[in-house]
Design a protein around this motif. Structure first.
Motif, short mmCIF file in Angstrom:
data_model
loop_
_atom_site.label_atom_id
_atom_site.label_comp_id
_atom_site.label_asym_id
_atom_site.label_seq_id
_atom_site.Cartn_x
_atom_site.Cartn_y
_atom_site.Cartn_z
N ALA A 13 0.89 -1.30 -0.13
CA ALA A 13 0.04 -0.16 -0.04
C ALA A 13 0.97 1.18 -0.11
CB ALA A 13 -0.91 -0.16 1.35
N ASP A 14 0.26 2.51 -0.26
CA ASP A 14 1.01 3.50 -0.34
C ASP A 14 1.41 4.27 1.18
OD1 ASP A 14 1.23 3.86 -3.20
OD2 ASP A 14 -0.87 4.62 -3.41
N HIS A 15 0.34 3.85 2.07
CA HIS A 15 0.66 4.21 3.26
C HIS A 15 2.01 3.91 3.76
CE1 HIS A 15 -3.61 6.29 4.23
NE2 HIS A 15 -3.65 5.49 3.16
N PRO A 16 2.60 4.93 4.21
CA PRO A 16 3.88 4.30 5.17
C PRO A 16 3.67 3.22 6.04
CG PRO A 16 3.78 6.59 4.95
CD PRO A 16 2.81 6.19 4.73
N LEU A 17 4.51 1.85 6.01
CA LEU A 17 4.32 1.01 6.79
C LEU A 17 5.22 1.23 7.89
CD1 LEU A 17 3.29 -1.87 7.65
CD2 LEU A 17 5.24 -2.87 6.29
N GLN A 18 4.79 1.21 9.19
CA GLN A 18 5.67 1.24 10.61
C GLN A 18 5.59 0.12 11.27
OE1 GLN A 18 5.46 5.89 11.78
NE2 GLN A 18 4.22 4.62 12.49
#
Length: 638
Positions: free
Chosen positions: A429-434
């Protein structure tokens, strides 16, 4: 590969009669410690508070009217208990057999007597379990042949729920010894029917775990309990921020060894005197809880969690299996490009994201990650850069090491490295993965129950949307504090993915937790089994799909199966390897779930099921509705 010949269990009564896994073994609201039973928690002698006299005569050292405390067998772990109830009543009628004991605090008000025989010159230890929630005053006397009493210990005050008392009798020549105690509670309180005092004794040696060759892992962990299923301490817990829990801990009188107070839940670890029984001590602590009104707080043993050997948790010799270690497994995945053509690239995790979008946080409760030069850069993109600062978690860090108490969760197993890499590869996905790497497992693959609970509450506090737990506790009883934490996570909208386990067990008959909770929390918890294909030389097809023989299962307890492996970087080298197990199947699902939730804000597990799950008749008797995650939906690298 040969088709599995593992038989299918047939249950009497049909599906309509099924209970939840572990039901009847200590579910929600149940008493955790049955301290008056004849089982593990203190089997032996139960003495009522009143002894009825059949006839009256002078006191003799072997008087049967006064209960004898038998010396326990250290290897048996469970103590031989003399248990006194009915504490609100007057002193029992001993039929005139009680000797003329000196006036001291132990004889004030209602008192009780017990006796000990000589120990042949061995040191003697008296274990006192104070389940009154109040003060106990205790004296010990040596009794001569003529019935004369000599004070050896005078009216010591016992306020703790468990008190270990060395007795000065190993060099004495008395033919018998008498123990007298009296009990009082606070003026505003009264004795309850459940209140009790229990005594046990050991001559020469007390119960305890003997570790022949302690490894590095054990130096950072509490000592094991005698039976090897728990660390020798108790855990008090509440799935809320509970000041009453702290008061409860203080009132037990036991040393507080660790404590955590979070918004979603609180956990306290209490030390227990060496050799004393955890179950009976827990029963004593239950009585204190009732007096301080500690809400839904629970008390349990600090279970040993071992992700390699959940059924033998003290064994620190396990390792993560991989392709090639086992002929049957290795043959089917040594050349995945030939055998699993549905698998999709890419092999590497996504390295850049749309930084304008809010991050998506996933917590991995495991053994940390490999910081070596070969793999260090892999974790940098997914640092925890944006979110709340909690009791242990800081922004800009990889997570937290609960064993070494620092923000450098270095993997020593290398289980956590493989789990994290398997999860990473699924997220596009485009959301930054933390990724929050919460290390509670050390080099031997073991974690404290306390540490796992705190990690769950910290994940909630840090805003994790998904928690991966590739581990489990193998026992019949439902771990109350763990269920409390699962319930708290669900309440905060967190989705949890856990491994079903690798012991080939039906979780209905032999539960592993938290996997066995999946049936009760279907909207927030997925337990994942492992599958493969019977004929690896042909195109993968649902008709040839089956669970691997070592995967745990449950046609209601396990809602999903995923592929048994994916390619991950080897610890220390970065070379591509294929570890196998439900510990790897779980993060494959967790990573894909995180990817789907990031793309579908407000998404549910039901929506995820509809989007990705397919059905296979071949596993319908082992996985709910035969649900599995096809390779075509995952990024198992080839």
């Amino acid at each position: 590969m040969q088709e599995s010949s593992r038989p299918v269990a047939v249950r009497a009564g049909g599906r309509g009669c099924r209970r939840s896994a572990g039901a009847g073994k200590g579910g929600r609201g149940a008493v955790i410690f049955d301290y008056l039973s004849n089982g593990r928690s203190g089997g032996g002698i139960t003495s009522p508070g009143i002894y009825h006299a059949h006839h009256s005569h002078a006191m003799t050292p072997d008087s049967s009217r006064i209960p004898l405390i038998p010396y326990g067998e250290p290897a048996a772990c469970a103590p031989h208990l003399i248990t006194f109830g009915d504490l609100g009543q007057d002193s029992p009628d001993y039929g005139g057999q009680d000797p003329q004991l000196p006036d001291d605090g132990s004889g004030e008000g209602a008192y009780r007597l017990a006796r000990l025989s000589p120990a042949g010159g061995k040191p003697v230890f008296l274990h006192v379990y104070n389940g009154t929630g109040g003060l106990l005053q205790l004296s010990v006397y040596g009794i001569t042949d003529r019935g004369e009493a000599h004070t050896l210990i005078k009216a010591i005050r016992v306020t703790a729920v468990a008190h270990r008392l060395p007795l000065p009798i190993h060099d004495r020549k008395f033919p018998a010894y008498i123990i007298r105690f009296s009990t009082t509670v606070r003026r505003e309180e009264k004795f309850q029917v459940e209140n009790f005092v229990a005594l046990s004794a050991y001559a020469g040696k007390e119960p305890g775990w003997e570790e022949a060759d302690p490894d590095k892992d054990l130096r950072a962990l509490p000592p094991f309990d005698c039976d090897g299923k728990a660390f020798h301490r108790l855990v008090l817990s509440s799935c809320e921020r509970d000041d009453a829990l702290k008061e409860w801990a203080i009132r037990t009188g036991l040393p507080l060894t660790d404590a955590y107070f979070g918004e979603a839940g609180s956990v306290i670890a209490l030390g227990v005197p060496p050799g004393m029984d955890l179950n009976t001590t827990g029963g004593s602590a239950q009585q204190v809880r009732a007096k301080v009104n500690a809400g839904e707080g629970t008390v349990e043993r600090d279970y040993i969690i071992n992700f390699f050997r959940p059924e033998e948790p003290t064994d620190g010799s396990g390792e993560t299996p991989r392709a090639g270690n086992d002929a049957a497994v290795g043959e089917s995945i040594r050349e995945p490009e030939e055998h699993f053509r549905e698998a999709l690239p890419p092999r590497e995790p996504r390295c850049s994201f749309d930084e304008k979008l809010p991050p998506f946080t996933v917590a991995i409760i495991d053994s940390g990650v490999d910081p070596s030069a070969a793999n260090r850069d892999r974790w940098e993109t997914n640092r925890y850069r944006q979110g709340p600062t909690t009791a242990f978690i800081q922004t800009g860090k990889l997570g937290y090491d609960f064993l070494n108490r620092d923000a450098d969760p270095e993997d020593e197993t290398p289980h956590g490295t493989y789990v994290a890499a398997a999860l990473q590869a699924q997220y596009r996905a485009d959301h930054p993965l933390q990724l929050l790497h919460l290390k509670t497992f050390g080099s031997g693959g073991r974690s404290t129950y306390f540490g796992a609970l705190v990690a769950i509450y910290e994940a909630i506090a840090a805003g994790a949307r998904v928690i991966n737990m590739s581990w489990g506790i193998a026992q019949a009883e439902r771990p109350a504090a763990l269920e409390c934490a699962v319930r708290a996570a669900a309440h905060h909208g967190v989705f949890m993915v856990t491994s079903a386990g690798n012991d080939g067990n039906d979780l209905f008959d032999q539960p592993q937790w938290p996997a066995a909770f999946a049936r009760d929390y279907p909207d927030h918890l997925l337990a994942v089994a492992s599958y493969w294909y019977r004929d690896a030389t042909r195109e993968p097809h649902p008709d040839r799909l089956e669970l691997v023989e070592w995967s745990n299962f449950g046609d209601e307890e396990v809602p999903l199966a995923a592929f048994l492996t994916t390619g991950v970087p080897e610890h220390g080298t970065g070379n591509l390897i294929y570890p196998v197990g439900t510990s790897i199947s779980a993060p494959i699902v967790a990573g894909l779930l995180a990817d789907w939730l990031a793309r579908h804000p407000g998404g549910t597990l039901e929506g995820f099921r509809r989007a990705y799950f397919e059905r296979s008749v071949g596993i319908a008797d082992r996985v709910a509705d035969g649900a599995y995650l096809p390779l075509k939906h995952t990024r198992v690298p080839v």
